[in-house]
Design an enzyme around this catalytic site. Sequence first.
Site, PDB file in Angstrom:
ATOM      1  N   HIS A  50      67.510  39.257  60.272  1.00  0.00           N
ATOM      2  CA  HIS A  50      68.652  38.211  59.861  1.00  0.00           C
ATOM      3  C   HIS A  50      69.442  38.791  58.751  1.00  0.00           C
ATOM      4  CE1 HIS A  50      65.494  36.858  56.663  1.00  0.00           C
ATOM      5  NE2 HIS A  50      66.979  36.963  55.970  1.00  0.00           N
TER       6      HIS A  50
ATOM      7  N   ASP B  38      61.662  38.658  63.407  1.00  0.00           N
ATOM      8  CA  ASP B  38      62.821  38.785  62.597  1.00  0.00           C
ATOM      9  C   ASP B  38      62.667  40.332  61.697  1.00  0.00           C
ATOM     10  OD1 ASP B  38      64.863  37.950  60.974  1.00  0.00           O
ATOM     11  OD2 ASP B  38      63.803  37.835  59.170  1.00  0.00           O
TER      12      ASP B  38
ATOM     13  N   SER C  75      64.821  39.017  51.077  1.00  0.00           N
ATOM     14  CA  SER C  75      64.726  39.022  52.542  1.00  0.00           C
ATOM     15  C   SER C  75      64.429  40.647  52.969  1.00  0.00           C
ATOM     16  CB  SER C  75      65.831  38.458  53.136  1.00  0.00           C
ATOM     17  OG  SER C  75      65.849  37.157  53.275  1.00  0.00           O
TER      18      SER C  75
END
Length: 493
Positions: A310, A357, A446
Amino acid sequence: MKNSKHAIRGLAWACGIAAAMAVAGCGGGSSSDDDNGGNPTTPTSPTAFVLDSIVLPGSKAKAEAQVQPLGVTLRSTRIVLPQLDTTKSEQAGLGKPAMQIGVPRAVAQTTSVAKTQAALQWQPLPDGRTAAAVHIASEGAYGLRMGVVVGGLPDAAQLRIYSDEHPDAVVQVSGASVNALLAQNHKAGESGQAADTWWTPDVGAGNATLEVVLPAGTAADAVRIAIPSVSHIYQNLSLPTEAELADVTKAQQAGACNLDANCTSNYQLERNAVARMTFVAADGISYLCTGTLVNNTKKDYTPYFLTANHCISTQTSASTLQTNWFYRSSSCNSGIPGTFASRNGGATLLYATASTDSSFLKLNDTPPAGVTLAGWDARNNAKEGASIYGLHHPSGDLLKYSVGSINGFTNCVSTGGTGVSCSPGDAQSNFYSVRWSQGVTEGGSSGSALFNDGRVIGTLYGGSSSCKAPNAADSYGRFDKVFNSNIWSWLAG
């Protein structure tokens, strides 16, 4: 539904949950020297499932090239974009993946090749070369990247970027390097203006001058570029030059419950594998995440780099990647960065998948000497209760650490925008559920690695932990799953 870490942290999956592999579904690609397909000597299974870290020695790192002054002060067309309402900009980014740090702004004066050629005032240099410059400022910005659409650029050209505040801190890129980046985009099957756009490095100010230098005898009309937009960085990333480090006080960006990685004697090796990363999406929006260098069984120091899907899921975005190494405090809780290093050459996207992811890249620039290529453990799943820790850049801040344990397994799906929903799973699920006993994660964390006993076992997808909810769970894509699905062919082939 759990929040992302960009409401607290961005969690949108760039290709959707059904896309198992971005190489096919999202425009990811691989360079020929990294493509193991079709080679009869390529192993059909991994040669190892566990590997320790190594340190990049000075002998394997490239020396920094010295940028020579031009010898004259160039006339430049100066363009100033008016003040931007950053509150609206930040609100506009809440539905985007990852932690948004900048927005695109149109530049009418250089929107076409013809207008840009008119803005470039060519003049001779003492050594027979010719040069021209354009300066763009965006009021209120902390950083700025020009989106240079390339229709034609001689390989022998030199592009020089610097700010008014730091005219001697010049970043120089060759025309050949720019053309190679754009060729990567096309080789990956990407097209359109985004694939033809080179984003200048952010030089840490709300303005930038782009100088184009041509060899003697090269016609100015060989340069066919346009600068239709810039990415206005509204987040203060506080990247001072080395000369300023001792005098700069950096306000803490992350929540106070985050733990300074320079306040522990642990993680001395693996912390040098972690980089703060910024990049630009196809639409000109800039983002920030965290990534980690990983070792391979050949131990040849190839700079393989692991982050989240992402964050980066296309070659076009990978080509814009900037990394900051050793970006941590000079001493425990000083709030002042120590000496760090930056690399601006982008990366090759080798593999990306929404299922865990995960995004796996090879950096185009060799990282600085002293970085660690982290070890990893792909021997099935870690057990519930296993001790773990994370190293990351929450809100783009200096390096922090978190300590906790595996709480279980989860099945996670995107719910659109920055939302994610995770339900309890089992040992076959693709994500770990983690709870922290010390520290948390935030936007900017992230893509950061989850470690167990010095080895990578996962990458951060999202979750709900925060200084207000320190016991809430975070979800990490399992490294063993992505390793076995594809990336073993680079790491242990």
